[in-house]
Scaffold this motif. Structure first.
Motif, PDB file in Angstrom:
ATOM      1  N   GLY A 119     -91.299  50.706   3.503  1.00 13.36           N
ATOM      2  CA  GLY A 119     -90.524  49.103   2.542  1.00 13.36           C
ATOM      3  C   GLY A 119     -89.642  49.898   1.251  1.00 13.36           C
ATOM      4  N   ASP A 120     -88.651  48.625   0.999  1.00 15.03           N
ATOM      5  CA  ASP A 120     -88.096  49.206  -0.055  1.00 15.03           C
ATOM      6  C   ASP A 120     -88.412  47.926  -0.632  1.00 15.03           C
ATOM      7  OD1 ASP A 120     -86.749  47.345   1.407  1.00 15.03           O
ATOM      8  OD2 ASP A 120     -84.260  47.641  -0.031  1.00 15.03           O
ATOM      9  N   GLY A 121     -87.998  47.916  -2.374  1.00 16.13           N
ATOM     10  CA  GLY A 121     -87.429  46.242  -3.100  1.00 16.13           C
ATOM     11  C   GLY A 121     -88.801  46.011  -4.033  1.00 16.13           C
ATOM     12  N   GLY A 122     -90.352  46.255  -3.445  1.00 17.84           N
ATOM     13  CA  GLY A 122     -91.437  46.011  -3.828  1.00 17.84           C
ATOM     14  C   GLY A 122     -91.588  45.866  -5.042  1.00 17.84           C
ATOM     15  N   PHE A 123     -92.297  45.217  -6.141  1.00 21.54           N
ATOM     16  CA  PHE A 123     -92.502  45.157  -7.644  1.00 21.54           C
ATOM     17  C   PHE A 123     -94.017  44.537  -8.387  1.00 21.54           C
ATOM     18  CE2 PHE A 123     -90.265  41.475  -6.657  1.00 21.54           C
ATOM     19  CZ  PHE A 123     -90.644  40.198  -8.017  1.00 21.54           C
ATOM     20  N   MET A 161     -91.292  49.656  -7.196  1.00 25.46           N
ATOM     21  CA  MET A 161     -92.194  50.684  -6.617  1.00 25.46           C
ATOM     22  C   MET A 161     -91.197  51.078  -4.941  1.00 25.46           C
ATOM     23  SD  MET A 161     -95.030  47.760  -4.927  1.00 25.46           S
ATOM     24  CE  MET A 161     -95.782  46.681  -5.777  1.00 25.46           C
ATOM     25  N   SER A 162     -91.718  52.707  -4.944  1.00 27.55           N
ATOM     26  CA  SER A 162     -91.107  53.299  -4.036  1.00 27.55           C
ATOM     27  C   SER A 162     -92.268  53.922  -3.183  1.00 27.55           C
ATOM     28  CB  SER A 162     -90.996  54.671  -4.023  1.00 27.55           C
ATOM     29  OG  SER A 162     -89.358  54.016  -5.299  1.00 27.55           O
ATOM     30  N   ARG A 163     -92.154  54.781  -1.903  1.00 29.12           N
ATOM     31  CA  ARG A 163     -93.596  55.275  -1.228  1.00 29.12           C
ATOM     32  C   ARG A 163     -94.226  56.257  -1.972  1.00 29.12           C
ATOM     33  NH1 ARG A 163     -95.996  55.670   3.552  1.00 29.12           N
ATOM     34  NH2 ARG A 163     -96.574  58.069   4.055  1.00 29.12           N
ATOM     35  N   GLY A 164     -95.471  55.769  -1.942  1.00 33.46           N
ATOM     36  CA  GLY A 164     -96.999  56.458  -2.336  1.00 33.46           C
ATOM     37  C   GLY A 164     -96.800  56.450  -4.222  1.00 33.46           C
TER      38      GLY A 164
END
Length: 375
Positions: free
Chosen positions: A119-123, A133-136
């Motif tokens: 996913g995108d946009g997590g923080f 956040m980005s993957r990894g």
């Protein structure tokens, strides 16, 4: 036939008295105390992403964030009698946040982390810094730091949480706090006001700007962020870690772990938290490591690739986003079964074991001989 009824009767009375006085007769419990090797109630086990992701999506539609605050499916090790622990010392879960959702600010004595999968946009906001956040990416929320989570993207975001809840609970030191307050500049009384979410007080990429260049440390700021000692760098970017791992593609690496890095506190060079170590490793195409065992427990998450980890003769096959665990003092070895690099993320309680002088590691050489690697 009892040849010594007086002694037998006395022993029986002693047993009754011991129970009444909340005592245990050592000679009756000796085998349970004087262990010849760690007990290992926790088992080596693998959780398949393809089994769990659909159920996370169901939870995302049916369990409102207002009800659960943190929507998570927790790994329960099958050897720990239903407790929500992945090992004797570690707690872990897959967590999902839908677009627009926020979890209220809180803090706790267990140290925590999240490793982003989808996913995108997590923080996460930690001590006033918004960590996108980005993957990894690895995000830290050390013990005692105020933090809240959210998703301002267009897709659901999923990450793996790892905390040392069982360790802290065994020490009777677990405490969660939700009564967050901030100073309000517009208040007539000057008293702090309660808030559900933190105000962003730090610039974007604050951790990276201060600590993201290896080999240099700023001298004009305090490295104390929150009430406890830990890394002041709260986010470690996967793009940097992967680049560093791939830069060592042709190095010999560890015979037991391939090319492996530890995430470190840039101000000390030690683990990012006093009780847990976070690591990423690369297994090259077809790489098959030698067996080793440690008194420390490990939780793994597969970022890329396919393969298996053999634990005491049991093969745990893994692929993208799977989670598996290797409890302490079990012989294990890794195998990348593909023609490309495989990347594993892991969390271990090794720093705790080292501080208590309980850490020990043994390795098995190619000819089968056992050698002491650390004690």
């Amino acid at each position: 036939m009892d040849t010594n009824p007086t002694a037998s009767h006395a022993r029986a009375l002693l047993k009754e008295d011991a129970k009444a006085l909340n005592l245990v007769e050592f000679w009756e419990q000796r085998a349970d105390v004087e262990l010849l090797k760690p007990r290992n109630r926790a088992k080596a086990y693998r959780w398949k992403w393809t089994d769990i992701e659909p159920r996370l999506r169901v939870a995302a539609k049916t369990v409102p964030i207002e009800e659960c605050e943190r929507r998570a499916l927790v790994f329960a090790n099958p050897g720990l009698e239903g407790k929500p622990y992945i090992t004797n010392t570690l707690f872990a879960a897959y967590s999902l946040y839908n677009p627009g959702e926020r979890a209220p600010v809180h803090r706790h004595t267990p140290s925590a982390s999240r490793f982003v999968l989808d996913g995108d946009g997590g923080f996460t906001v930690v001590e006033g810094e918004k960590l996108r956040m980005s993957r990894g990416d690895l995000i830290l929320t050390p013990t005692g730091t105020w933090h809240d989570h959210g998703n301002d993207g267009e897709q659901a975001v999923i990450w793996v949480d790892v905390l040392n809840v069982p360790l802290v609970e065994s020490l009777n030191a677990t405490q969660f706090e939700f009564d967050y307050t901030e100073q309000d500049d517009h208040s007539n009384t000057g008293q702090p006001i309660s808030k559900k979410l933190q105000t962003i007080r730090q610039p974007d990429d604050h951790s990276q700007k201060l600590y993201g260049t290896s080999g240099i440390t700023p001298l004009f700021v305090s490295h104390r962020r929150g009430p406890t000692q830990h890394s002041p760098m709260f986010v470690y970017r996967w793009s940097d870690t992967r680049s560093a791992l791939e830069g060592l593609q042709d190095y010999e690496g560890s015979p037991y772990d391939g090319i492996i890095f530890e995430y470190t506190d840039p101000t000390t060079g030690g683990p990012v938290m006093p009780t847990m170590s976070f690591r990423s490793q690369m297994l090259r195409p077809g790489e098959h490591t030698q067996a080793h065992r440690k008194t420390a427990s490990n939780v793994y998450c597969v970022l890329e690739g396919e393969g298996y980890t053999e634990v005491e003769g049991t093969r745990l096959e893994w692929k993208r986003n799977d989670v598996f665990t290797v409890p302490g003092w079990l012989w294990h070895q890794h195998k990348n079964t593909t023609g490309s690099n495989a990347f594993l993320y892991s969390v271990t309680d090794e720093p705790t074991m080292r501080k208590l002088d309980l850490f020990r590691e043994e390795g098995r050489s190619a000819d089968g001989k056992v050698q002491l690697l650390a004690a």
